[in-house]
Design a protein around this motif. Structure first.
Motif, PDB file in Angstrom:
ATOM      1  N   ILE A 277       0.844  -1.190   0.000  1.00 29.35           N
ATOM      2  CA  ILE A 277       0.000   0.000   0.000  1.00 29.35           C
ATOM      3  C   ILE A 277       0.882   1.244   0.000  1.00 29.35           C
ATOM      4  CG2 ILE A 277      -1.700   1.320   1.327  1.00 29.35           C
ATOM      5  CD1 ILE A 277      -2.763  -1.325   2.405  1.00 29.35           C
ATOM      6  N   ASP A 278       0.477   2.252  -0.751  1.00 32.41           N
ATOM      7  CA  ASP A 278       1.226   3.504  -0.822  1.00 32.41           C
ATOM      8  C   ASP A 278       0.230   4.659  -0.912  1.00 32.41           C
ATOM      9  OD1 ASP A 278       4.164   4.682  -1.673  1.00 32.41           O
ATOM     10  OD2 ASP A 278       2.542   5.773  -2.649  1.00 32.41           O
ATOM     11  N   PHE A 279       0.418   5.659  -0.055  1.00 32.63           N
ATOM     12  CA  PHE A 279      -0.461   6.832  -0.069  1.00 32.63           C
ATOM     13  C   PHE A 279       0.291   8.091  -0.481  1.00 32.63           C
ATOM     14  CE2 PHE A 279      -1.980   4.048   3.407  1.00 32.63           C
ATOM     15  CZ  PHE A 279      -3.283   3.810   2.992  1.00 32.63           C
ATOM     16  N   SER A 286      -0.290   6.775  -6.705  1.00 28.03           N
ATOM     17  CA  SER A 286      -0.300   5.675  -5.738  1.00 28.03           C
ATOM     18  C   SER A 286      -1.423   4.686  -6.004  1.00 28.03           C
ATOM     19  CB  SER A 286      -0.412   6.220  -4.315  1.00 28.03           C
ATOM     20  OG  SER A 286       0.754   6.920  -3.951  1.00 28.03           O
ATOM     21  N   ALA A 287      -2.517   5.146  -6.570  1.00 29.70           N
ATOM     22  CA  ALA A 287      -3.626   4.257  -6.882  1.00 29.70           C
ATOM     23  C   ALA A 287      -3.384   3.477  -8.165  1.00 29.70           C
ATOM     24  CB  ALA A 287      -4.919   5.058  -7.001  1.00 29.70           C
ATOM     25  N   TRP A 288      -2.488   3.975  -9.016  1.00 31.66           N
ATOM     26  CA  TRP A 288      -2.303   3.378 -10.336  1.00 31.66           C
ATOM     27  C   TRP A 288      -1.097   2.459 -10.449  1.00 31.66           C
ATOM     28  CZ3 TRP A 288      -2.605   8.878 -12.886  1.00 31.66           C
ATOM     29  CH2 TRP A 288      -3.907   9.377 -12.731  1.00 31.66           C
ATOM     30  N   LEU A 289      -0.119   2.627  -9.595  1.00 32.24           N
ATOM     31  CA  LEU A 289       1.125   1.881  -9.779  1.00 32.24           C
ATOM     32  C   LEU A 289       0.981   0.410  -9.367  1.00 32.24           C
ATOM     33  CD1 LEU A 289       2.328   1.516  -6.676  1.00 32.24           C
ATOM     34  CD2 LEU A 289       3.125   3.841  -7.037  1.00 32.24           C
ATOM     35  N   LEU A 290       1.885  -0.408  -9.893  1.00 33.25           N
ATOM     36  CA  LEU A 290       2.102  -1.783  -9.440  1.00 33.25           C
ATOM     37  C   LEU A 290       3.527  -1.808  -8.890  1.00 33.25           C
ATOM     38  CD1 LEU A 290       0.504  -3.848 -12.359  1.00 33.25           C
ATOM     39  CD2 LEU A 290      -0.412  -3.532 -10.042  1.00 33.25           C
ATOM     40  N   PRO A 291       3.686  -1.729  -7.575  1.00 40.42           N
ATOM     41  CA  PRO A 291       5.006  -1.481  -6.998  1.00 40.42           C
ATOM     42  C   PRO A 291       5.950  -2.671  -7.096  1.00 40.42           C
ATOM     43  CG  PRO A 291       3.410  -1.908  -5.266  1.00 40.42           C
ATOM     44  CD  PRO A 291       2.635  -1.836  -6.551  1.00 40.42           C
ATOM     45  N   ASN A 292       7.244  -2.373  -7.044  1.00 39.12           N
ATOM     46  CA  ASN A 292       8.254  -3.422  -7.041  1.00 39.12           C
ATOM     47  C   ASN A 292       7.989  -4.437  -5.943  1.00 39.12           C
ATOM     48  OD1 ASN A 292       9.956  -2.319  -9.132  1.00 39.12           O
ATOM     49  ND2 ASN A 292      10.640  -0.784  -7.669  1.00 39.12           N
ATOM     50  N   ARG A 293       7.609  -3.950  -4.766  1.00 38.43           N
ATOM     51  CA  ARG A 293       7.443  -4.851  -3.618  1.00 38.43           C
ATOM     52  C   ARG A 293       6.329  -5.861  -3.835  1.00 38.43           C
ATOM     53  NH1 ARG A 293       5.679   0.342  -1.550  1.00 38.43           N
ATOM     54  NH2 ARG A 293       7.809   0.669  -0.808  1.00 38.43           N
ATOM     55  N   LEU A 294       5.372  -5.569  -4.705  1.00 41.63           N
ATOM     56  CA  LEU A 294       4.325  -6.543  -5.019  1.00 41.63           C
ATOM     57  C   LEU A 294       4.928  -7.773  -5.689  1.00 41.63           C
ATOM     58  CD1 LEU A 294       1.366  -7.473  -5.470  1.00 41.63           C
ATOM     59  CD2 LEU A 294       1.381  -6.096  -7.568  1.00 41.63           C
ATOM     60  N   TYR A 295       5.768  -7.542  -6.706  1.00 44.24           N
ATOM     61  CA  TYR A 295       6.398  -8.648  -7.430  1.00 44.24           C
ATOM     62  C   TYR A 295       7.436  -9.355  -6.562  1.00 44.24           C
ATOM     63  CZ  TYR A 295       4.186  -6.450 -11.448  1.00 44.24           C
ATOM     64  OH  TYR A 295       3.258  -5.924 -12.322  1.00 44.24           O
ATOM     65  N   GLU A 296       8.212  -8.576  -5.825  1.00 42.84           N
ATOM     66  CA  GLU A 296       9.235  -9.165  -4.954  1.00 42.84           C
ATOM     67  C   GLU A 296       8.581 -10.047  -3.892  1.00 42.84           C
ATOM     68  OE1 GLU A 296      12.056  -5.168  -5.278  1.00 42.84           O
ATOM     69  OE2 GLU A 296      11.182  -5.760  -3.368  1.00 42.84           O
ATOM     70  N   GLY A 297       7.548  -9.512  -3.258  1.00 41.24           N
ATOM     71  CA  GLY A 297       6.897 -10.269  -2.208  1.00 41.24           C
ATOM     72  C   GLY A 297       6.287 -11.559  -2.714  1.00 41.24           C
ATOM     73  N   CYS A 298       5.594 -11.502  -3.836  1.00 48.49           N
ATOM     74  CA  CYS A 298       4.979 -12.715  -4.380  1.00 48.49           C
ATOM     75  C   CYS A 298       6.041 -13.706  -4.851  1.00 48.49           C
ATOM     76  CB  CYS A 298       4.036 -12.353  -5.517  1.00 48.49           C
ATOM     77  SG  CYS A 298       2.519 -11.522  -4.985  1.00 48.49           S
ATOM     78  N   ARG A 299       7.131 -13.206  -5.419  1.00 48.30           N
ATOM     79  CA  ARG A 299       8.184 -14.126  -5.856  1.00 48.30           C
ATOM     80  C   ARG A 299       8.713 -14.958  -4.690  1.00 48.30           C
ATOM     81  NH1 ARG A 299      11.185 -17.490  -6.028  1.00 48.30           N
ATOM     82  NH2 ARG A 299      13.058 -17.829  -7.289  1.00 48.30           N
ATOM     83  N   TYR A 300       8.750 -14.343  -3.504  1.00 51.32           N
ATOM     84  CA  TYR A 300       9.290 -15.048  -2.345  1.00 51.32           C
ATOM     85  C   TYR A 300       8.204 -15.461  -1.350  1.00 51.32           C
ATOM     86  CZ  TYR A 300      13.612 -13.727  -4.473  1.00 51.32           C
ATOM     87  OH  TYR A 300      14.631 -13.588  -5.395  1.00 51.32           O
ATOM     88  N   VAL A 303       2.484 -12.769   1.466  1.00 50.36           N
ATOM     89  CA  VAL A 303       1.105 -12.440   1.112  1.00 50.36           C
ATOM     90  C   VAL A 303       0.963 -10.921   1.030  1.00 50.36           C
ATOM     91  CG1 VAL A 303      -1.310 -12.652   1.803  1.00 50.36           C
ATOM     92  CG2 VAL A 303       0.308 -14.521   2.300  1.00 50.36           C
ATOM     93  N   PRO A 304       0.614 -10.374  -0.141  1.00 51.50           N
ATOM     94  CA  PRO A 304       0.518  -8.907  -0.267  1.00 51.50           C
ATOM     95  C   PRO A 304      -0.742  -8.364   0.380  1.00 51.50           C
ATOM     96  CG  PRO A 304      -0.087  -9.957  -2.337  1.00 51.50           C
ATOM     97  CD  PRO A 304       0.376 -11.061  -1.423  1.00 51.50           C
ATOM     98  N   ILE A 305      -0.603  -7.159   0.938  1.00 58.28           N
ATOM     99  CA  ILE A 305      -1.738  -6.436   1.517  1.00 58.28           C
ATOM    100  C   ILE A 305      -1.962  -5.188   0.672  1.00 58.28           C
ATOM    101  CG2 ILE A 305      -2.659  -5.291   3.562  1.00 58.28           C
ATOM    102  CD1 ILE A 305      -0.612  -6.919   5.201  1.00 58.28           C
ATOM    103  N   ALA A 306      -3.161  -5.039   0.143  1.00 59.47           N
ATOM    104  CA  ALA A 306      -3.490  -3.893  -0.717  1.00 59.47           C
ATOM    105  C   ALA A 306      -4.754  -3.234  -0.197  1.00 59.47           C
ATOM    106  CB  ALA A 306      -3.667  -4.344  -2.163  1.00 59.47           C
ATOM    107  N   ILE A 307      -5.073  -2.104  -0.793  1.00 55.69           N
ATOM    108  CA  ILE A 307      -6.274  -1.373  -0.410  1.00 55.69           C
ATOM    109  C   ILE A 307      -7.215  -1.299  -1.609  1.00 55.69           C
ATOM    110  CG2 ILE A 307      -5.252   0.888  -0.941  1.00 55.69           C
ATOM    111  CD1 ILE A 307      -6.878   2.010   1.401  1.00 55.69           C
ATOM    112  N   SER A 308      -8.487  -1.447  -1.356  1.00 52.89           N
ATOM    113  CA  SER A 308      -9.493  -1.481  -2.412  1.00 52.89           C
ATOM    114  C   SER A 308      -9.456  -0.210  -3.257  1.00 52.89           C
ATOM    115  CB  SER A 308     -10.876  -1.640  -1.778  1.00 52.89           C
ATOM    116  OG  SER A 308     -11.882  -1.679  -2.770  1.00 52.89           O
TER     117      SER A 308
END
Length: 402
Positions: A277-279, A286-300, A303-308
């Motif tokens: 999550i990024d504000f 912040s609402a549009w990006l797909l952050p690096n940490r999303l891919y990094e976290g899933c690769r390893y 479980v990602p936490i996001a906001i609706s």
């Protein structure tokens, strides 16, 4: 071999290092030039010593504009001895101005690729300043042969309806770079031992004050049942009191910078969940990006936490993974983590691990495919394009706001 001049806004940015390594892995020859951000020097990347164009500062637009003007004035001397490239990649808007100057300095018609992985808030303003910024981007990018961006939402919400850039678009996700045969093994679940807390990792570019405050209040409310591990580079322009703040946190720890991608397996192995999550520019970038940490976290396997309502939430919902908060509040986080047990965590972990590494990681073949695409751009004849007029752009803004 394709010769690329890569112009970077921040030589110390780990994402710049990752891109240079990826281009080299795709069999391109890379010359790197760019700015030092906040005095941080850029180290050589795989024997590529960067050309220093000067210093810029976070959150100081006028200073950065002056640094760009100075770099353009000195560019002939800065690039002295550099072989004329087949292609110039300009990362972010400020480097697009330098790319245009580099073409003039080097002579000929060197194609320019505009790489834009964040939409600066000034470009999204609806007042005269926003219109000026978008007009500047359109003018500087009118000869760009390719636009590279990292999220479909950037295309849907900015580049198609608002930007004046008229170029083919390449979607290049922020995947983990894995170039070696001895890549890390598949992740394993890591349930906490009896009496140990769940751990959330917030890694990467640390610039979001709201996330810092929210995680602090949440971890205190959980009274040690959840801990937050923070790693990366704090943006002190946004988090001026970061070091003092962290020293007072009982359930949050800051463990410094890390190497990307070399240290990713180790640091993600310490946590079960990833704060995706990024504000920082809430409701916009912040609402549009797909952050690096999303891919990094899933690769390893975290479980990602996001906001609706964000592109990240849409992405993980489409893959049936992760946790999505209706609203990022302490109460919602407490309620969520009060219901998570080992069985629930293991099920969520299995959904991520079951998709393999393909969605999250880019290998040598992906790098070679990128360089082949860039080679096509370098060899293609210059297209004739019609620049959008201010009236057209205004009309598109009206449609977007309806």
């Amino acid at each position: 071999m394709l010769r690329i001049l890569y112009l970077a806004h921040d030589l110390a940015d780990p994402a710049v290092r990752r891109r240079v390594l990826g281009l080299q892995a795709g069999n391109a020859s890379v010359t790197l030039a760019g700015f030092r951000r906040g005095g941080k020097s850029g180290a050589a990347i795989n024997d590529v010593a960067p050309i220093d164009l000067g210093t810029t500062e976070d959150a100081r637009f006028l200073q950065r504009a002056g640094a760009v003007a100075k770099a353009c004035y000195r560019l002939r001397q800065s690039l002295k001895g550099v072989e004329r490239p087949d292609l110039i990649i300009a990362r972010n808007l400020e480097m697009l101005a330098i790319a245009r100057r580099a073409v003039a300095v080097m002579g000929g018609d060197v194609p320019i690729v505009y790489e834009c992985l964040d939409i600066h808030r000034l470009l999204l303003r609806s007042d005269w300043l926003g219109r000026v910024m978008r007009a500047a981007e359109a003018g500087l990018g009118r000869t760009a042969r390719l636009l590279v961006t990292s999220s479909p939402a950037f295309i849907e919400n900015y580049f198609r309806p608002l930007s004046g850039i008229d170029a083919p678009i390449l979607l290049l996700e922020n995947k983990v770079l894995e170039l070696h045969d001895d890549r890390p093994s598949a992740p394993q679940p890591r349930c906490p031992e009896a009496g140990e807390p769940w751990r959330i990792g917030w890694f990467g570019a640390l610039r979001c004050r709201k996330s810092l405050d929210l995680l602090s209040r949440f971890s205190r409310a959980m009274e040690g049942q959840v801990e937050v591990v923070i790693r990366g580079r704090p943006a002190y322009a946004e988090l001026k009191d970061f070091d003092t703040f962290m020293r007072g946190e009982p359930f949050m720890t800051f463990r410094g910078a890390y190497r990307n991608p070399e240290d990713l397996a180790e640091i993600y192995d310490e946590v079960q969940f990833c704060w995706a999550i990024d504000f920082y520019e809430e409701g916009l970038n912040s609402a549009w990006l797909l952050p690096n940490r999303l891919y990094e976290g899933c690769r390893y396997g975290t479980v990602p936490i996001a906001i609706s309502g964000t592109e990240t939430a849409r992405y993980i919902a489409g893959r049936d993974i992760g946790l999505v908060l209706a609203d990022a509040t302490v109460d919602n986080l407490v309620e969520l983590f009060s219901t998570i047990d080992q069985e629930d965590y293991l099920e969520r972990f299995a959904r991520i691990a079951g998709q393999g590494t393909g969605p999250w990681a880019a290998g040598r073949r992906d790098c070679e495919a990128l360089v082949r695409r860039l080679t096509q751009v370098a060899g293609a004849p210059r297209p004739t394009r019609r620049l959008r007029t201010p009236a057209q752009t205004t009309a598109m803004e009206a449609d977007l706001n309806d």
